[in-house]
Scaffold this motif. Structure first.
Motif, short mmCIF file in Angstrom:
data_model
loop_
_atom_site.label_atom_id
_atom_site.label_comp_id
_atom_site.label_asym_id
_atom_site.label_seq_id
_atom_site.Cartn_x
_atom_site.Cartn_y
_atom_site.Cartn_z
N THR A 101 0.82 -1.17 -0.05
CA THR A 101 0.16 -0.04 -0.13
C THR A 101 0.87 1.25 0.04
O THR A 101 0.74 2.03 -0.77
N LEU A 102 1.90 1.28 0.88
CA LEU A 102 2.88 2.52 0.74
C LEU A 102 3.43 2.49 -0.50
O LEU A 102 3.64 3.79 -0.80
N ARG A 103 3.89 1.66 -1.05
CA ARG A 103 4.77 1.75 -2.26
C ARG A 103 3.98 2.09 -3.43
O ARG A 103 4.24 3.06 -4.06
N VAL A 104 2.72 1.52 -3.57
CA VAL A 104 1.79 2.02 -4.53
C VAL A 104 1.30 3.46 -4.35
O VAL A 104 1.28 4.20 -5.32
N ALA A 105 1.15 3.90 -3.02
CA ALA A 105 0.56 5.32 -2.73
C ALA A 105 1.60 6.38 -3.15
O ALA A 105 1.41 7.44 -3.90
N GLU A 106 2.83 6.00 -2.76
CA GLU A 106 4.01 6.90 -3.01
C GLU A 106 4.27 7.00 -4.68
O GLU A 106 4.44 8.15 -5.16
N THR A 107 4.33 5.84 -5.11
CA THR A 107 4.89 5.68 -6.72
C THR A 107 3.88 6.25 -7.49
O THR A 107 4.19 6.62 -8.59
N GLY A 108 2.46 5.87 -7.21
CA GLY A 108 1.51 6.30 -7.91
C GLY A 108 0.83 7.82 -7.88
O GLY A 108 -0.12 8.16 -8.41
#
Length: 152
Positions: A101-108
Motif C-alpha cells: 500500500t505504501l509503495r503504490v501510494a507513493e509511486t502512484g
C-alpha cells in the motif's frame, strides 16, 4: 489543504471491503477524484508461492497464480457491482499489504488513502498485526480509516 485528486483504496476482499469502496466513491464525487482499488496478496510464509496447485480436470498452476486469479475475479466482481460516476481502476500486488500500500501510494502519486480497519485488540492484533496502523504511521499522504465490522 489541497483537495484529493487520486484516492487509493486498499482492500482485503473480506466483509466490509464494499463499504470502504462505497465510502471512497462518495468522497471522490465532489472532487472528481480518480479511485484505484488495491488488493495485496501476501504469500503464506509456510508454503512456497510457486507450489503447484492441482485438482482433477484442472491444469496445475502455481499457488501465486491461482490466488491472484481468484483475487482478480473477486475484485472485478466487487467493482462491477458499484454505481460509480467515473471509472475505478483496480490493481493487484504481491507482498505484505502495508508495504505494498505504501509503495503504490507513493509511486502512484496518490494524495489520499481510504482504508478499513477491523479494530482487533489483544492477541488477534498481536498475531495479525494492524495493516492500517502501519500505513498511518508511514504514509506520505493523509489516511482515512473506516471501522469495518466482521459478520459472525
Amino acid at each position: 489543504m489541497p483537495t484529493p485528486s487520486r484516492i487509493l483504496v486498499p482492500v482485503d476482499l473480506m466483509e466490509g471491503s464494499r463499504a470502504v469502496i462505497d465510502y471512497a466513491v462518495q468522497l471522490a464525487k465532489p472532487f472528481n477524484a480518480s479511485i484505484e482499488v488495491l488488493h495485496a496478496w501476501e504469500p503464506p510464509q509456510y508454503v512456497a508461492p510457486d507450489l503447484l496447485v492441482a485438482a482433477p480436470g484442472w491444469n496445475p498452476q502455481s499457488l501465486e497464480k491461482t490466488a491472484l486469479e481468484a483475487a482478480r475475479k473477486e475484485l472485478t466482481t466487487l467493482i462491477g457491482e458499484l454505481n460509480a460516476p467515473g471509472p475505478i481502476t483496480q490493481r493487484l500486488e504481491v507482498g505484505e499489504p502495508a508495504a505494498a500500500t505504501l509503495r503504490v501510494a507513493e509511486t502512484g502519486g496518490f494524495d489520499l488513502i481510504v482504508m478499513g480497519t477491523h479494530g482487533r485488540r489483544g492477541l488477534p492484533r498481536l498475531l495479525l498485526g494492524s495493516v492500517a496502523q502501519k500505513v498511518i504511521a508511514r504514509a506520505h499522504c493523509p489516511v482515512l480509516t473506516l471501522h469495518v465490522t466482521e459478520e459472525k
